[in-house]
Write a protein that holds these residues in place. Structure first.
Motif, PDB file in Angstrom:
ATOM      1  N   PRO A 602      59.680  17.627 -11.790  1.00 41.29           N
ATOM      2  CA  PRO A 602      59.084  17.416 -10.459  1.00 41.29           C
ATOM      3  C   PRO A 602      58.291  16.121 -10.314  1.00 41.29           C
ATOM      4  CG  PRO A 602      57.862  19.084 -11.674  1.00 41.29           C
ATOM      5  CD  PRO A 602      59.091  18.788 -12.484  1.00 41.29           C
ATOM      6  N   ASN A 603      57.826  15.539 -11.438  1.00 40.81           N
ATOM      7  CA  ASN A 603      56.970  14.353 -11.330  1.00 40.81           C
ATOM      8  C   ASN A 603      57.704  13.040 -11.585  1.00 40.81           C
ATOM      9  OD1 ASN A 603      54.391  15.380 -10.556  1.00 40.81           O
ATOM     10  ND2 ASN A 603      54.258  16.323 -12.578  1.00 40.81           N
ATOM     11  N   LYS A 604      59.023  13.088 -11.411  1.00 44.69           N
ATOM     12  CA  LYS A 604      59.844  11.869 -11.465  1.00 44.69           C
ATOM     13  C   LYS A 604      59.723  11.177 -12.824  1.00 44.69           C
ATOM     14  CE  LYS A 604      59.518  11.257  -6.458  1.00 44.69           C
ATOM     15  NZ  LYS A 604      59.222  10.336  -5.339  1.00 44.69           N
ATOM     16  N   SER A 605      59.784   9.842 -12.804  1.00 43.93           N
ATOM     17  CA  SER A 605      59.774   9.092 -14.056  1.00 43.93           C
ATOM     18  C   SER A 605      58.455   8.355 -14.237  1.00 43.93           C
ATOM     19  CB  SER A 605      60.936   8.095 -14.085  1.00 43.93           C
ATOM     20  OG  SER A 605      60.883   7.228 -12.971  1.00 43.93           O
ATOM     21  N   LEU A 606      58.233   7.916 -15.470  1.00 42.68           N
ATOM     22  CA  LEU A 606      56.961   7.296 -15.830  1.00 42.68           C
ATOM     23  C   LEU A 606      56.703   6.012 -15.058  1.00 42.68           C
ATOM     24  CD1 LEU A 606      54.480   7.256 -17.674  1.00 42.68           C
ATOM     25  CD2 LEU A 606      55.888   6.199 -19.455  1.00 42.68           C
ATOM     26  N   ASP A 607      57.749   5.228 -14.809  1.00 42.87           N
ATOM     27  CA  ASP A 607      57.547   3.956 -14.109  1.00 42.87           C
ATOM     28  C   ASP A 607      57.054   4.161 -12.679  1.00 42.87           C
ATOM     29  OD1 ASP A 607      59.996   5.046 -13.350  1.00 42.87           O
ATOM     30  OD2 ASP A 607      60.843   3.096 -12.860  1.00 42.87           O
ATOM     31  N   PHE A 608      57.354   5.329 -12.099  1.00 42.80           N
ATOM     32  CA  PHE A 608      56.884   5.638 -10.749  1.00 42.80           C
ATOM     33  C   PHE A 608      55.356   5.633 -10.691  1.00 42.80           C
ATOM     34  CE2 PHE A 608      55.394   8.969  -7.779  1.00 42.80           C
ATOM     35  CZ  PHE A 608      55.857   8.439  -6.584  1.00 42.80           C
ATOM     36  N   PHE A 609      54.704   5.994 -11.811  1.00 42.91           N
ATOM     37  CA  PHE A 609      53.251   6.080 -11.841  1.00 42.91           C
ATOM     38  C   PHE A 609      52.590   4.795 -12.322  1.00 42.91           C
ATOM     39  CE2 PHE A 609      54.403  10.539 -11.772  1.00 42.91           C
ATOM     40  CZ  PHE A 609      53.422  11.112 -10.990  1.00 42.91           C
ATOM     41  N   ILE A 610      53.021   4.280 -13.465  1.00 39.86           N
ATOM     42  CA  ILE A 610      52.220   3.222 -14.099  1.00 39.86           C
ATOM     43  C   ILE A 610      52.338   1.875 -13.407  1.00 39.86           C
ATOM     44  CG2 ILE A 610      52.269   4.338 -16.354  1.00 39.86           C
ATOM     45  CD1 ILE A 610      54.387   2.387 -17.224  1.00 39.86           C
ATOM     46  N   PHE A 611      53.431   1.633 -12.652  1.00 39.92           N
ATOM     47  CA  PHE A 611      53.585   0.336 -12.003  1.00 39.92           C
ATOM     48  C   PHE A 611      53.218   0.365 -10.521  1.00 39.92           C
ATOM     49  CE2 PHE A 611      57.073  -0.071 -15.345  1.00 39.92           C
ATOM     50  CZ  PHE A 611      56.205  -0.652 -16.254  1.00 39.92           C
ATOM     51  N   ASP A 612      52.673   1.481 -10.062  1.00 39.92           N
ATOM     52  CA  ASP A 612      52.254   1.599  -8.672  1.00 39.92           C
ATOM     53  C   ASP A 612      50.731   1.673  -8.640  1.00 39.92           C
ATOM     54  OD1 ASP A 612      51.456   3.518  -6.239  1.00 39.92           O
ATOM     55  OD2 ASP A 612      53.329   2.490  -5.723  1.00 39.92           O
ATOM     56  N   GLN A 613      50.106   0.781  -7.896  1.00 37.11           N
ATOM     57  CA  GLN A 613      48.646   0.680  -7.894  1.00 37.11           C
ATOM     58  C   GLN A 613      47.979   1.981  -7.472  1.00 37.11           C
ATOM     59  OE1 GLN A 613      47.223  -2.568  -5.555  1.00 37.11           O
ATOM     60  NE2 GLN A 613      45.121  -2.427  -6.284  1.00 37.11           N
ATOM     61  N   LYS A 614      48.570   2.683  -6.528  1.00 33.43           N
ATOM     62  CA  LYS A 614      47.984   3.930  -6.055  1.00 33.43           C
ATOM     63  C   LYS A 614      48.272   5.079  -7.009  1.00 33.43           C
ATOM     64  CE  LYS A 614      47.867   6.950  -1.988  1.00 33.43           C
ATOM     65  NZ  LYS A 614      48.404   7.178  -0.615  1.00 33.43           N
ATOM     66  N   GLN A 615      49.551   5.219  -7.422  1.00 30.62           N
ATOM     67  CA  GLN A 615      49.938   6.331  -8.286  1.00 30.62           C
ATOM     68  C   GLN A 615      49.297   6.236  -9.675  1.00 30.62           C
ATOM     69  OE1 GLN A 615      51.539   8.972  -7.317  1.00 30.62           O
ATOM     70  NE2 GLN A 615      52.088   8.220  -5.282  1.00 30.62           N
ATOM     71  N   SER A 616      49.079   5.013 -10.145  1.00 28.78           N
ATOM     72  CA  SER A 616      48.541   4.850 -11.505  1.00 28.78           C
ATOM     73  C   SER A 616      47.136   5.428 -11.630  1.00 28.78           C
ATOM     74  CB  SER A 616      48.531   3.365 -11.887  1.00 28.78           C
ATOM     75  OG  SER A 616      47.681   2.634 -11.026  1.00 28.78           O
ATOM     76  N   MET A 617      46.433   5.563 -10.518  1.00 27.18           N
ATOM     77  CA  MET A 617      45.075   6.106 -10.576  1.00 27.18           C
ATOM     78  C   MET A 617      45.069   7.561 -11.027  1.00 27.18           C
ATOM     79  SD  MET A 617      43.546   4.362  -7.092  1.00 27.18           S
ATOM     80  CE  MET A 617      41.910   5.025  -7.387  1.00 27.18           C
ATOM     81  N   SER A 618      46.209   8.265 -10.853  1.00 33.43           N
ATOM     82  CA  SER A 618      46.267   9.674 -11.269  1.00 33.43           C
ATOM     83  C   SER A 618      46.537   9.824 -12.757  1.00 33.43           C
ATOM     84  CB  SER A 618      47.356  10.401 -10.475  1.00 33.43           C
ATOM     85  OG  SER A 618      48.626   9.820 -10.717  1.00 33.43           O
TER      86      SER A 618
END
Length: 839
Positions: A602-618
């Motif tokens: 459900p939480n997609k892939s790692l790059d979706f989080f770490i390379f996005d300024q907003k998502q990386s905060m989580s």
């Protein structure tokens, strides 16, 4: 025998001496003023890198010979320059290359010059033509003044050290022009040249149609060629002054044999020679797909990126020249098999031309809009206009006049296409209406089928009501047997096709799903359920009748690579069970459909989080550290603990999926390879993977091992803790990649500057430094210096902080080439953490 008494022997010796005086000695690198080159004679550069002489291109049986240059040290004869590319000679015995009237000239049998350097006569003493070791063939005078050079007159190959230039005074371009085909080096349709105004390179079709642009030079790369960011083999330079503007490149490692080619396919390609496999390795190519090349398939040819060959003729057409198509020259396109009637009802039994419907097409350029309101009016207009070859109707009418170029067949998942209606002769289409008897028969069959269908449904409902529980148990058993039967039969189908081996089938415990059940689970592959588009097809969210959520990967490409990926996924993941590997639930093979069913993440892939300024905060520090540890454990399982010893070969952040608890799971085993229990490395002729994550020994020599995965893991680790892509740009002018940036901070003892800004409140300093240290250890140039994954996990899990200092990473551009550590570089994490605490 007394030589004085044998005048014939003396005479023969005299002629041999005379011949040696006028022709070249074997292995010389120079054609002097009193020498010439003919027949099988060649000259070889001083260092033995290049050879020049007569050659016949490709596998041609024709007696066409050219003066050309090729690599001496490459076993696969590769031509890099041709002199007389438009005027071949038929007899090399009577053809001579020599210096005449201040020029280097190629004469044929009747002493007629067919190629020359075209210089004005000079009186600067004796001239000589020399083949240099960088592949430059030069003509110079007695004072070594350069009069002419092949670097200023390239054909289709651009060698390191040469310029691709624009003369600001003469307004002339140095251009790379493709061969006509594999057996004819004459100038083809595609050329690469520099646009001085925009400081960019363009590929031009037939000297007029621009279809690719590199984008302007931004100081480090051409802006629309991001592959250059990960270029760790080549050093690029761009110079512009009042005399000229030019682009040149060199190799960081001069021992690498590399070339840049304007190919007959309409692509520019950068290639390096792999001695281990005796093949050329394609490093990068532009445009990215074959169908982006302008008019590649010619008039009335259709390009399909999912088929080989890429070109085919439209219905009712045939190749204009089958010989040219066999040589991968599709430029002549296709011609009609049957001429159009063009409104003359007296021809072809009075049958008028008709239209063939072609859905999902990337439409040709330059349609002519016609002011008609309905599709029937649009069709009628094109039918009655003799020059109209096709039309489209999308709330308005557009027609095409003359040749159709740049037609491309799109996939069903691509919504950017339209429907083209192609005008054909009536005889090319089957238009006979069904007879009354046939219609009556079809009506009877249809009514009977409906009655039987309703009767069957009623019977099923009645049986279920009579014994529902018993029937359910029988259905479950029957479905299980049916599934196992079909699973085995479809695996056997692949075995028969040579896609799987018998030993692969043994122990395969993976259920088969029929296509209809997958359609139901995904809402008939609806856009609402589409999760994304991968390299081999779209991925959909689905739900099985049991309520379990799944991810459905539908392979839309039918190329050999796609089939190989499918085989790898079915055979490898089915035998792998680990909490940090994505689980495969089943597969489907029906017709051209090849589908894989995974557990849903459900939480997609790692790059979706770490390379996005907003998502990386989580992603706080503890979560990132656990993700790093989970990835490491998954790789260790592949390398050491699984039943198979597996090298993944495509580890990257987009292939790390996250479950509902943000646990990492490694996915995409399409490029994975099984190696023997004691085997440490292997060699491939085709380097696959993703630039920025590929280890140097794999990218350059095709050698991959478990240490290749360690390198990729190191890149992923550094990306996780920094929130930056390896191929991104950084403030330091000395770094073109994350590896170079991290190495610079390490040597300058500024470690915390690498930290993702979102981690400032949660980061544990000693863990961060430990991760940075481990990441740099994993990306060291020499594979033997990199730790194994078992050691990596011990370093991550262990309490000790006395880790070894890393050596210089691979692919670092702009720093001192020495691999020794600088005097101010930290020697252990104890020292680093102490200095951090003092800040």
């Amino acid at each position: 025998m007394d030589n004085k008494k044998n005048p014939w022997l003396m005479l023969s010796f005299f002629f041999i001496c005379l011949s040696l005086n006028n022709h070249l000695s074997l292995g010389a690198d120079t054609i002097s003023a009193n020498q010439s080159l003919s027949g099988d004679q060649t000259i070889i550069s001083n260092g033995g890198n290049f050879e020049l002489g007569f050659f016949t291109p490709g596998n041609s049986s024709r007696s066409n010979y050219y003066i050309g240059m090729w690599y001496k040290k490459v076993s696969l004869k590769t031509i890099v320059w041709v002199a007389n590319r438009e005027t071949p000679v038929s007899d090399i015995g009577s053809s001579v290359l020599r210096i005449s009237d201040g020029n280097l000239v190629l004469f044929i049998e009747s002493q007629i010059p067919i190629w020359s350097t075209n210089l004005s006569p000079t009186s600067s003493g004796a001239l000589e033509a020399v083949l240099l070791d960088d592949g430059n063939f030069v003509l110079r005078d007695g004072s070594n003044k350069l009069l002419w050079q092949s670097f200023d007159n390239p054909t289709h190959t651009w060698l390191p050290g040469a310029k691709m230039a624009y003369n600001n005074r003469t307004k002339q371009n140095i251009r790379l022009i493709s061969w006509k085909n594999t057996e004819d080096p004459a100038p083809g349709l595609f050329a690469l040249e520099l646009q001085q105004i925009t400081s960019s390179y363009v590929i031009v079709y037939n000297k007029s149609q621009l279809y690719w642009n590199s984008g302007p030079w931004d100081g480090k790369i051409f802006s629309w060629v991001p592959e250059m960011r990960a270029n760790y083999i080549y050093k690029f330079s761009y110079v512009s002054n009042e005399n000229e503007s030019y682009f040149t490149y060199s190799l960081y490692d001069p021992s690498i044999i590399s070339r840049f080619v304007m190919d007959i396919s309409g692509h520019i390609q950068q290639l390096s020679w792999l001695e281990s496999t005796k093949q050329w390795n394609l490093f990068w190519s532009q445009p990215r797909t074959q169908c982006e090349v302008h008019a590649f398939c010619g008039p009335f040819g259709k390009c399909n990126q999912q088929s080989l060959p890429f070109c085919s003729c439209l219905k009712g057409f045939q190749a204009t020249s089958s010989n040219s198509w066999n040589l991968s020259d599709f430029s002549a396109g296709c011609a009609r098999k049957t001429s159009l009637q063009c409104g003359n009802d007296s021809l072809a039994n009075g049958k008028r031309d008709k239209f063939w419907e072609m859905p999902n097409m990337k439409l040709p350029q330059n349609p002519q809009t016609v002011a008609f309101g309905s599709s029937s009016e649009c069709e009628s207009t094109c039918l009655n206009y003799c020059s109209c070859t096709a039309y489209i109707y999308d709330n308005h009418c557009s027609i095409y006049v003359g040749d159709l170029l740049n037609l491309q067949q799109l996939t069903s998942a691509d919504t950017n296409g339209g429907t083209l209606y192609l005008k054909l002769a009536a005889s090319e289409l089957s238009d006979s209406p069904p007879s009354k008897k046939r219609m009556k028969l079809l009506l009877i069959i249809g009514i009977t089928s409906v009655i039987v269908l309703f009767a069957s449904i009623s019977m099923c409902i009645w049986q279920r009501k009579m014994s529902k529980r018993k029937e359910n148990r029988q259905i479950n058993k029957r479905n299980q047997a049916h599934r196992m039967l079909h699973g085995e039969s479809h695996v056997q189908e692949l075995i028969d096709l040579g896609e799987l081996k018998e030993e692969d089938e043994k122990g395969l415990d993976l259920p088969f799903y029929d296509l209809e059940s997958i359609r139901v689970a995904t809402g008939n592959f609806s856009d609402e359920n589409k999760l994304g588009q991968g390299g081999y097809g779209p991925v959909y969210k689905g739900k099985l009748p049991s309520g379990q959520e799944i991810a459905v990967k539908r392979l839309s490409r039918v190329s050999g690579q796609g089939l190989k990926e499918f085989k790898n996924e079915v055979l490898l993941i089915a035998k792998l069970q680990h909490r940090n590997l994505v689980r495969l639930h089943g597969y489907c093979i029906e017709g051209s459909e090849k589908i894989l069913l995974y557990e849903y993440m459900p939480n997609k892939s790692l790059d979706f989080f770490i390379f996005d300024q907003k998502q990386s905060m989580s992603l706080h520090w503890e979560m990132r550290f656990n993700i790093i540890l989970g990835i490491a454990r998954g790789i260790l399982y592949l390398h050491q603990d699984s039943r198979l010893r597996i090298i993944h070969r495509d580890l990257k952040t987009s292939n790390i999926l996250l479950d509902h608890k943000m646990n990492p799971k490694i996915s995409d085993f399409g490029l994975a390879r099984i190696v023997g229990d004691r085997q440490t490395e292997a060699i491939t002729s085709k380097v696959v993977g993703t630039h920025g994550y590929i280890s140097p020994e794999y990218a350059i020599d095709g050698i991959f091992s478990i240490k290749s995965d360690v390198f990729s893991f190191g890149v992923v680790l550094l990306e996780i803790i920094s929130g930056k892509r390896n191929t991104g740009f950084y403030k330091s002018e000395q770094a073109m990649s994350l590896l170079g940036y991290a190495w610079g901070l390490w040597t300058d003892n500024m470690l915390m500057d690498l930290m993702d800004e979102t981690l400032q409140d949660t980061c544990i300093a000693d863990q961060f430094v430990k991760c940075l240290n481990i990441g740099l250890l994993c990306v060291q140039s020499n594979p033997s210096d990199r730790p194994t994954m078992s050691i990596v996990i011990k370093m991550l899990d262990g309490e000790t902080v006395n880790l070894p200092a890393p050596k210089r990473p691979a692919f670092v551009i702009g720093r001192d080439q020495s691999s020794s550590t600088s005097s101010n570089k930290p020697e252990s994490i104890n020292e680093v953490t102490n200095s951090l605490g003092a800040r």
